[in-house]
Design an enzyme around this catalytic site. Structure first.
Site, PDB file in Angstrom:
ATOM      1  N   ASN A  25      -4.373   9.027   2.632  1.00  0.00           N
ATOM      2  CA  ASN A  25      -4.858   8.273   3.795  1.00  0.00           C
ATOM      3  C   ASN A  25      -5.311   9.184   4.935  1.00  0.00           C
ATOM      4  O   ASN A  25      -6.502   9.291   5.206  1.00  0.00           O
ATOM      5  CB  ASN A  25      -3.775   7.317   4.299  1.00  0.00           C
ATOM      6  CG  ASN A  25      -4.001   5.893   3.843  1.00  0.00           C
ATOM      7  OD1 ASN A  25      -4.951   5.603   3.118  1.00  0.00           O
ATOM      8  ND2 ASN A  25      -3.124   4.995   4.243  1.00  0.00           N
ATOM      9  N   ASP A  78       0.820  -1.210   0.000  1.00  0.00           N
ATOM     10  CA  ASP A  78       0.000   0.000   0.000  1.00  0.00           C
ATOM     11  C   ASP A  78       0.861   1.270   0.000  1.00  0.00           C
ATOM     12  O   ASP A  78       0.444   2.309  -0.504  1.00  0.00           O
ATOM     13  CB  ASP A  78      -0.918   0.006   1.227  1.00  0.00           C
ATOM     14  CG  ASP A  78      -1.938  -1.123   1.181  1.00  0.00           C
ATOM     15  OD1 ASP A  78      -2.157  -1.681   0.087  1.00  0.00           O
ATOM     16  OD2 ASP A  78      -2.518  -1.445   2.235  1.00  0.00           O
TER      17      ASP A  78
END
Length: 418
Positions: A259, A163
């Site tokens: 994020n 990720d």
């Protein structure tokens, strides 16, 4: 009745008009998303009625600015065939050397594409010392982070790793982001739905277009820092006096965050004490280890570890999650995506705070500094393996083992008697 071809042409004309009026929906100069006519069920709720009873209605707002396409019908297409690709490889990972070499050879020799690679990737001795791979590396276009602008040169991105590679790809583009294809070659892989075994056919499908995408919203973060400097005074004889007046100057920095923004107490043993504003109004003071402001994509990262709910990336929202708050009633909340959040040190805070953006660019926040957070109009178009819904639930099951439990035994009629 309009047939399917006429309907497609009308929608293309509508999209072209929309793209001209709203350029931020374009990911690169050669691609955009199109409508799909296969699905009739919308991921959005039904449009609410604007009349209430016999006489009441909603006041019409002439300044409406947002038109949201149904996420289930977002698909990628190309205005022109893509010619350039950015390959992002996780640094210092020996297990990725062979996949990286295979992919680059396929793109340069098999697909005749221009391949962009970060300069520090090629400094790896396992790559620079490979004579068989030298002919391929000579064809690469290289760049350096924070020094070279490649935003208008790359048609799409391929990530090899976990990720973190997708987060890094997002940080390279402060405005429009090219479509991202992420291969699961890291540890967790919640945001990387593709397996490398069938990379050639999958890359070919992306180049041909008409693939499902999910628009992962980002946060636009502006950090305003108060720089206090002592201005020296000079007397009539030209002697510099040290007890001058204190002057302040402001320094602004801006980031695009995929994020989360994390504000914490840093190395201090005291509670973090920061004020949280929403659209200019003080809503609460965070007293604890810190606070997380995250996107729906980030809801399955640090936020979920701090007790937040997991939100599908197509939900337009911003999450506010306290980190170990010194209050039993401070629960995580979800606010609309259109609000503006502002975080500042409280006046009576005993220590400074620290802030990081997707785990990077960590810096200290002092009295007078402010962090302003809004939803960015430049999302990350992440290419789906199947579709936004199936990919997300598969990641929940495979990566986070969501709701994994041994099934309860069947109870027979004889057992019910006891």
């Amino acid at each position: 009745q309009i047939d399917a071809q006429q309907s497609l042409n009308l929608n293309k004309e509508h999209l072209n008009l929309h793209l001209r009026s709203c350029p931020t929906t374009v990911f690169t100069c050669e691609c955009f998303f199109i409508l799909s006519f296969r699905r009739t069920q919308s991921l959005h709720g039904p449009s609410p009625v604007t009349t209430f009873g016999p006489k009441a209605c909603m006041l019409q707002n002439p300044h409406a600015v947002m038109h949201i396409q149904d996420p289930a019908s977002q698909r990628l297409t190309w205005n022109k065939p893509p010619k350039s690709v950015l390959v992002i490889k996780k640094i210092r990972d020996a297990s990725l050397l062979q996949p990286f070499k295979e992919l680059c050879m396929f793109l340069t020799e098999g697909k005749n594409m221009i391949v962009y690679v970060e300069k520090k990737v090629l400094e790896d001795p396992a790559i620079s010392g490979d004579e068989n791979f030298a002919a391929v590396t000579k064809k690469f276009c290289t760049f350096r982070e924070d020094l070279d602008d490649i935003s208008n040169r790359v048609d799409f991105i391929i990530c090899l790793g976990g990720d973190g590679t997708l987060l890094y790809a997002s940080s390279l583009f402060q405005e429009s982001v090219p479509p991202v294809m992420a291969f699961h070659l890291g540890s967790l892989g919640f945001l990387t739905p593709f397996k490398f075994d069938m990379y050639q056919s999958q890359v070919n499908q992306i180049i041909e277009g008409n693939t499902a995408i999910v628009l992962r919203s980002r946060l636009k973060v502006r950090v305003l820092k108060e720089n206090w400097e002592k201005k020296a005074r000079v007397d009539e004889k030209g002697i510099i006096l040290t007890n001058g007046d204190i002057e302040s100057s402001r320094k602004a920095m801006q980031y695009q965050v995929l994020n989360e923004v994390v504000v914490d107490r840093g190395p201090s043993s005291y509670l973090s004490n920061v004020d949280l504003f929403l659209d200019g109004h003080l809503i609460t003071t965070v007293q604890g280890d810190g606070v997380i402001v995250s996107t729906p994509t980030g809801s399955t990262a640090y936020a979920v570890a701090a007790g937040a709910s997991m939100i599908h990336p197509n939900v337009p929202a911003i999450m506010i999650t306290p980190i170990c708050p010194h209050s039993l009633s401070f629960r995580p909340i979800v606010v609309p995506a259109g609000v503006e959040l502002k975080i500042m040190l409280s006046r009576d805070a005993r220590n400074t705070a620290w802030v990081s953006f997707d785990g990077r660019k960590r810096q200290e926040i002092c009295h007078g500094d402010s962090i302003t957070i809004t939803t960015s109009c430049f999302p990350v178009p992440s290419i789906c393996f199947r579709d936004p819904v199936n990919d997300w639930f598969e990641s929940l099951a495979e990566c986070l083992h969501w709701n994994v439990r041994k099934k309860q035994n069947y109870l027979s009629s004889e057992d019910e008697e006891f």
